[in-house]
Design an enzyme around this catalytic site. Sequence first.
Site, short mmCIF file in Angstrom:
data_model
loop_
_atom_site.label_atom_id
_atom_site.label_comp_id
_atom_site.label_asym_id
_atom_site.label_seq_id
_atom_site.Cartn_x
_atom_site.Cartn_y
_atom_site.Cartn_z
N THR A 95 -11.61 -5.66 0.84
CA THR A 95 -10.87 -6.88 0.49
C THR A 95 -10.66 -7.65 1.79
OG1 THR A 95 -9.72 -5.70 -1.26
CG2 THR A 95 -8.77 -7.80 -0.55
N LYS A 170 -10.54 -11.58 -6.56
CA LYS A 170 -9.69 -10.44 -6.18
C LYS A 170 -8.32 -10.91 -5.68
CE LYS A 170 -8.60 -6.32 -4.36
NZ LYS A 170 -8.22 -5.18 -5.18
N LYS A 245 -0.99 -6.98 2.48
CA LYS A 245 -2.25 -7.47 3.04
C LYS A 245 -2.93 -8.44 2.06
CE LYS A 245 -7.01 -6.21 3.54
NZ LYS A 245 -8.08 -5.27 3.28
#
Length: 307
Positions: A95, A170, A245
Amino acid sequence: MKVAWIGLGNMGTPMAANLVRAGHQVVGFDLVEGARARAAGLGVIVATGAAQAVADAEVVFTMLPAGRFVRSALLDPGGVLDHLAPGSVVVDSSTIDIATARELHEQVTARGFRFLDAPVSGGVFGAEAGKLTFMVGGSDETLALVADVIDAMAGRVFHAGGPGSGQSAKLANNMMLAINTAGLAEGAVLAQRLGLDARTFYDIATVSSGDSWPLRNWYPVPGVVETAAVNRDFDGGFAVTLMSKDLGLALQAGRETATDLPLAEQVMGQLASLIELGWGGKDTASLVKLVDGSLGPAASSDSEDNR
Ligand code: NAD
């Protein structure tokens, strides 16, 4: 296929192991000896460095902590691209920020290789079970070349669009997850303080308009949902640091697209408080602790007020 795997951490190792089980030859590398040893135990051929790992590969996966690690592993002199056979496919399943993903598409293809951004959802359990959701950005043609390999690790595979679209999906998804989890924390505490039985309220909300994925999987009152981390003092699950994050990357994408994201900003602040209080490794549903005041400054300032 001959697969190279860079980054054999919590996610990378079970993903690579599923490729081994599916009959692919997987040569992997990680900077950490313990990670290499664990992967070797699961049938991954361990290389001495990224260069050796990719030497014979038709496809290379990267599963690394952040964009700068992926850029460096691929583009640094002596890195992956310097040792990869022309025409090979590079798939980044980490990611990372959308800008870096797009830059990697450009740089990798400019050097005669193919690239996909293909982040995943489903966590370590999904990785172990081979049931991850893949969100893929890049061309149809490139995806078709590696579809069989991805299928061995996936429950569902979505071609989200062109370069960066996998990361875009995402980050937007995880931003909604973070906000929904914060909303759930407030709803669960309010329901309890209004005297509702937790199980009864859960049953009502799951078939009403307050329903959500975190409600059904992470209800933050003990004994209501078996999978919820609240039953294990918030150990395991989706760590606050990981959510922070992902939310940070979503906020960055908001700034880059001039999109105000006040709810995401608010939740980011709450996650920062949890991290400051030493709860970074705990599950994200521990946001409920900030609402019910059972942790940190909210609880202590209440008691000071009472004094
Ligand atoms: P992790 O920290 O367990 O694993 C990352 C691994 O990369 C580490 O073992 C590290 O030593 C290795 N590494 C770093 N730089 C390297 C390099 N240059 N060469 C070789 N190895 C290198 O992290 P993780 O939980 O496996 O997550 C990996 C990625 O997947 C992250 O981007 C994360 O955001 C994403 N992700 C994680 C989850 C999850 O639940 N853990 C879920 C979905 C997505």
